[in-house]
Design an enzyme around this catalytic site. Sequence first.
Site, PDB file in Angstrom:
ATOM      1  N   CYS A 214       0.923  -1.155   0.201  1.00 46.35           N
ATOM      2  CA  CYS A 214      -0.041   0.027   0.075  1.00 46.35           C
ATOM      3  C   CYS A 214       0.930   1.304  -0.009  1.00 46.35           C
ATOM      4  O   CYS A 214       1.855   1.287   0.555  1.00 46.35           O
ATOM      5  CB  CYS A 214      -0.802  -0.035   1.201  1.00 46.35           C
TER       6      CYS A 214
ATOM      7  N   HIS B 206      -9.909   1.517   1.265  1.00 48.49           N
ATOM      8  CA  HIS B 206      -9.581   2.721   1.697  1.00 48.49           C
ATOM      9  C   HIS B 206     -10.857   3.700   1.799  1.00 48.49           C
ATOM     10  O   HIS B 206     -10.937   4.464   2.680  1.00 48.49           O
ATOM     11  CB  HIS B 206      -8.671   3.407   0.750  1.00 48.49           C
TER      12      HIS B 206
ATOM     13  N   HIS C  34      -8.716  -3.621  -2.498  1.00 45.58           N
ATOM     14  CA  HIS C  34      -7.733  -3.027  -1.615  1.00 45.58           C
ATOM     15  C   HIS C  34      -8.275  -1.543  -1.617  1.00 45.58           C
ATOM     16  O   HIS C  34      -8.192  -0.697  -0.437  1.00 45.58           O
ATOM     17  CB  HIS C  34      -6.284  -2.961  -2.204  1.00 45.58           C
ATOM     18  N   GLU C  35      -8.495  -0.828  -3.040  1.00 45.34           N
ATOM     19  CA  GLU C  35      -8.807   0.694  -2.970  1.00 45.34           C
ATOM     20  C   GLU C  35     -10.014   0.814  -2.305  1.00 45.34           C
ATOM     21  O   GLU C  35     -10.330   1.879  -1.768  1.00 45.34           O
ATOM     22  CB  GLU C  35      -8.564   1.140  -4.413  1.00 45.34           C
TER      23      GLU C  35
HETATM   24 NI    NI Z   1      -3.558   1.060  -0.333  1.00 47.08          NI
END
Ligand code: NI
Length: 169
Positions: free
Chosen positions: A97, A143, A139-140
């Site tokens: 990340c 966030h 993953h994004e």
């Molecule tokens: Ni990230």
Amino acid sequence: VIKKILIWPHPDLKKKSAPVLPEEFGTAAFNNLILDMWETLYDVGGVGLSAIQIGVPKRVFIVDAGKSSSRKAPVRWVFINPVLSLKEETAPLNEGCLSLPGIVETVVRHTAVSVEAVDETGEAFAGDFVGLEGQCIQHEHDHLDGIAIPDRVDQEAYAKILKKLKAKS
Ligand code: NI
């Protein structure tokens, strides 16, 4: 403009981002956000970036898996207000990340994901993703909900991350 990427555990990275409103599309502020995100991503040589990582709490992320794209050619994806449908099957994958420089941990991800989103022009689209793109999208999307790799690993790995970050600072 290349922006500073927030480093975990910056409190903004734990915020839930808000949807982009219809009236925001086409404004200079919004177009600049997308441009800044691309510049920042390419500057650090990453695969994906969420708006909150440059301090903007909006449900926007970008992905460019380059030659690892599941499409025939590289695609510069912009996902706005995305909704994910995850395939049941999961796999442990190595993951990094931009907000956790130098750290790679094993994260369990779904092997395929369908996404419904809006692009930067406000046009709705849908797609199915696997491989690096599928992993990066999950993953994004995390966030956008204030979730990062340390929230996805066991206690032992979490302690290892803290130790590594402490050693760097
Ligand atoms: Ni990230």
